[in-house]
Write a protein that holds these residues in place. Structure first.
Motif, mmCIF file in Angstrom:
data_model
loop_
_atom_site.group_PDB
_atom_site.id
_atom_site.type_symbol
_atom_site.label_atom_id
_atom_site.label_comp_id
_atom_site.label_asym_id
_atom_site.label_seq_id
_atom_site.Cartn_x
_atom_site.Cartn_y
_atom_site.Cartn_z
ATOM 1 N N ASP A 10 -24.358 -4.891 34.995
ATOM 2 C CA ASP A 10 -25.243 -3.832 35.464
ATOM 3 C C ASP A 10 -25.341 -3.879 36.989
ATOM 4 O O ASP A 10 -25.557 -4.946 37.562
ATOM 5 N N PRO A 11 -25.159 -2.741 37.672
ATOM 6 C CA PRO A 11 -25.154 -2.741 39.137
ATOM 7 C C PRO A 11 -26.409 -3.334 39.763
ATOM 8 O O PRO A 11 -26.349 -4.003 40.794
ATOM 9 N N ARG A 12 -27.560 -3.122 39.127
ATOM 10 C CA ARG A 12 -28.800 -3.669 39.680
ATOM 11 C C ARG A 12 -28.808 -5.179 39.607
ATOM 12 O O ARG A 12 -29.236 -5.860 40.554
ATOM 13 N N ALA A 13 -28.321 -5.727 38.489
ATOM 14 C CA ALA A 13 -28.254 -7.175 38.354
ATOM 15 C C ALA A 13 -27.216 -7.763 39.296
ATOM 16 O O ALA A 13 -27.453 -8.801 39.943
ATOM 17 N N LEU A 14 -26.068 -7.109 39.393
ATOM 18 C CA LEU A 14 -25.004 -7.604 40.260
ATOM 19 C C LEU A 14 -25.452 -7.618 41.719
ATOM 20 O O LEU A 14 -25.191 -8.576 42.463
ATOM 21 N N ARG A 15 -26.167 -6.581 42.124
ATOM 22 C CA ARG A 15 -26.663 -6.506 43.497
ATOM 23 C C ARG A 15 -27.637 -7.663 43.772
ATOM 24 O O ARG A 15 -27.594 -8.297 44.837
ATOM 25 N N LYS A 51 -33.843 -22.075 44.741
ATOM 26 C CA LYS A 51 -34.343 -20.707 44.860
ATOM 27 C C LYS A 51 -33.271 -19.704 44.444
ATOM 28 O O LYS A 51 -33.557 -18.722 43.749
ATOM 29 N N ALA A 52 -32.035 -19.951 44.845
ATOM 30 C CA ALA A 52 -30.935 -19.054 44.475
ATOM 31 C C ALA A 52 -30.695 -19.055 42.975
ATOM 32 O O ALA A 52 -30.486 -18.002 42.359
ATOM 33 N N VAL A 53 -30.723 -20.237 42.376
ATOM 34 C CA VAL A 53 -30.485 -20.342 40.935
ATOM 35 C C VAL A 53 -31.593 -19.640 40.151
ATOM 36 O O VAL A 53 -31.326 -18.907 39.182
ATOM 37 N N VAL A 54 -32.837 -19.843 40.553
ATOM 38 C CA VAL A 54 -33.963 -19.189 39.883
ATOM 39 C C VAL A 54 -33.823 -17.662 39.981
ATOM 40 O O VAL A 54 -34.089 -16.939 39.021
ATOM 41 N N ALA A 55 -33.382 -17.177 41.139
ATOM 42 C CA ALA A 55 -33.191 -15.734 41.311
ATOM 43 C C ALA A 55 -32.110 -15.201 40.372
ATOM 44 O O ALA A 55 -32.255 -14.119 39.790
ATOM 45 N N THR A 56 -31.021 -15.944 40.213
ATOM 46 C CA THR A 56 -29.954 -15.489 39.322
ATOM 47 C C THR A 56 -30.367 -15.597 37.860
ATOM 48 O O THR A 56 -29.879 -14.832 37.021
ATOM 49 N N ASN A 57 -31.273 -16.519 37.536
ATOM 50 C CA ASN A 57 -31.737 -16.658 36.157
ATOM 51 C C ASN A 57 -32.380 -15.386 35.624
ATOM 52 O O ASN A 57 -32.359 -15.126 34.419
ATOM 53 N N ARG A 58 -32.962 -14.607 36.506
ATOM 54 C CA ARG A 58 -33.620 -13.366 36.072
ATOM 55 C C ARG A 58 -32.626 -12.387 35.458
ATOM 56 O O ARG A 58 -33.011 -11.446 34.769
ATOM 57 N N HIS A 59 -31.351 -12.616 35.705
ATOM 58 C CA HIS A 59 -30.314 -11.705 35.214
ATOM 59 C C HIS A 59 -29.328 -12.428 34.309
ATOM 60 O O HIS A 59 -28.170 -12.016 34.186
ATOM 61 N N GLN A 60 -29.798 -13.491 33.660
ATOM 62 C CA GLN A 60 -28.889 -14.315 32.863
ATOM 63 C C GLN A 60 -28.251 -13.538 31.716
ATOM 64 O O GLN A 60 -27.144 -13.850 31.291
ATOM 65 N N ALA A 95 -20.564 -17.271 34.338
ATOM 66 C CA ALA A 95 -21.419 -18.423 34.627
ATOM 67 C C ALA A 95 -20.643 -19.504 35.369
ATOM 68 O O ALA A 95 -21.145 -20.106 36.325
ATOM 69 N N GLU A 96 -19.412 -19.736 34.942
ATOM 70 C CA GLU A 96 -18.610 -20.758 35.610
ATOM 71 C C GLU A 96 -18.211 -20.309 37.014
ATOM 72 O O GLU A 96 -18.177 -21.112 37.949
ATOM 73 N N ALA A 130 -29.713 -28.364 36.393
ATOM 74 C CA ALA A 130 -31.102 -28.600 36.013
ATOM 75 C C ALA A 130 -31.908 -27.318 35.979
ATOM 76 O O ALA A 130 -32.929 -27.242 35.269
ATOM 77 N N ARG A 131 -31.465 -26.294 36.701
ATOM 78 C CA ARG A 131 -32.265 -25.073 36.835
ATOM 79 C C ARG A 131 -31.673 -23.837 36.153
ATOM 80 O O ARG A 131 -32.405 -22.909 35.800
ATOM 81 N N ARG A 132 -30.369 -23.800 35.977
ATOM 82 C CA ARG A 132 -29.762 -22.554 35.507
ATOM 83 C C ARG A 132 -30.062 -22.278 34.045
ATOM 84 O O ARG A 132 -30.192 -23.201 33.226
ATOM 85 N N GLU A 133 -30.145 -20.982 33.728
ATOM 86 C CA GLU A 133 -30.369 -20.522 32.359
ATOM 87 C C GLU A 133 -29.185 -19.705 31.859
ATOM 88 O O GLU A 133 -29.244 -19.118 30.776
ATOM 89 N N TRP A 134 -28.110 -19.675 32.629
ATOM 90 C CA TRP A 134 -26.913 -18.941 32.263
ATOM 91 C C TRP A 134 -25.789 -19.925 31.931
ATOM 92 O O TRP A 134 -25.835 -21.061 32.275
#
Length: 217
Positions: A142-147, A169-178, A186-187, A213-217
């Protein structure tokens, strides 16, 4: 009482969309949604030689709407007649959401309302396309998630020297779009973050541990 051959229509994005009961499977109705849209309430003949509806925008992309539905349809589905089942295509048994993904089987076991909700989402106004320079192969995201993912990684890359706090902080931000990140993605994201961390002075082994330790993807 539902019967094989019954044609129903529902509205989505101010259009009528037709579907037909084509058979039964394990006491569920086999339902095919047709890519036969009308601005006015159609007759049952609209399904004649019509193609199957395939999701183009909403998740899961590329899914043909061939369903197995229990019971009677809700009132939203108006019965518009009955026609002999004469599909203009071979019923699909599998589909892929992208060339990178595995195969999913069909029919989709779902409530009748799934068809109406999916078509409504698919016909809705789509977000502006976004092409990431960091992840150029992520065509189905999804373009919104990719952005948002691109922005999170870019912010981390700007942190010089790299810190564990910035990486978290970066990992937590990407988790919102897992939900938009597949196994291969993911890799790729993991490797990208580790590469940036190493380049900007953070031990890559420590970076990998922080990400895991932080990623959800």
């Amino acid at each position: 009482m539902v019967a094989v051959g019954d044609v129903f229509a529902f509205t989505a994005a101010r259009k009528w969309v037709a579907c037909q009961v084509i058979g039964t499977i394990n006491n569920y109705w086999q339902v095919v949604v047709f890519d036969a849209l009308s601005t006015k309430r159609p007759s049952a003949s609209i399904v004649n030689k019509a193609p199957i509806y395939v999701l183009r925008h909403t998740r899961p992309k590329n899914e043909p709407l061939y369903l197995a539905c229990p019971g009677d349809p809700p009132a939203r589905f108006e019965r518009i007649g009955r026609r002999p089942v004469a599909l203009a295509f071979t019923l699909p048994k599998t589909f892929r959401t992208s060339p990178r993904a595995g195969e999913d089987s069909l029919p989709v076991w779902a409530q009748w309302i799934y068809a109406a909700d999916q078509v409504k989402d698919d016909l809705a106004k789509q977000p502006t396309p976004f092409h990431s320079k960091l992840f150029p192969t992520w065509k189905a995201v999804d373009p919104r998630a990719l952005r948002a993912i691109d922005a999170a990684v870019t912010r981390f890359a700007a942190a010089k020297p790299a810190t564990e706090a910035a990486l978290r902080k970066a990992v937590v931000a990407t988790n919102r779009h897992q939900g938009e990140i597949d196994t291969i993605g993911a890799e790729e994201l993991f490797e990208k973050l580790c590469s940036i961390a190493k380049r900007n002075g953070l031990d890559p082994d420590r970076a990998a541990a922080v990400i895991d330790a932080r990623r959800e993807w």
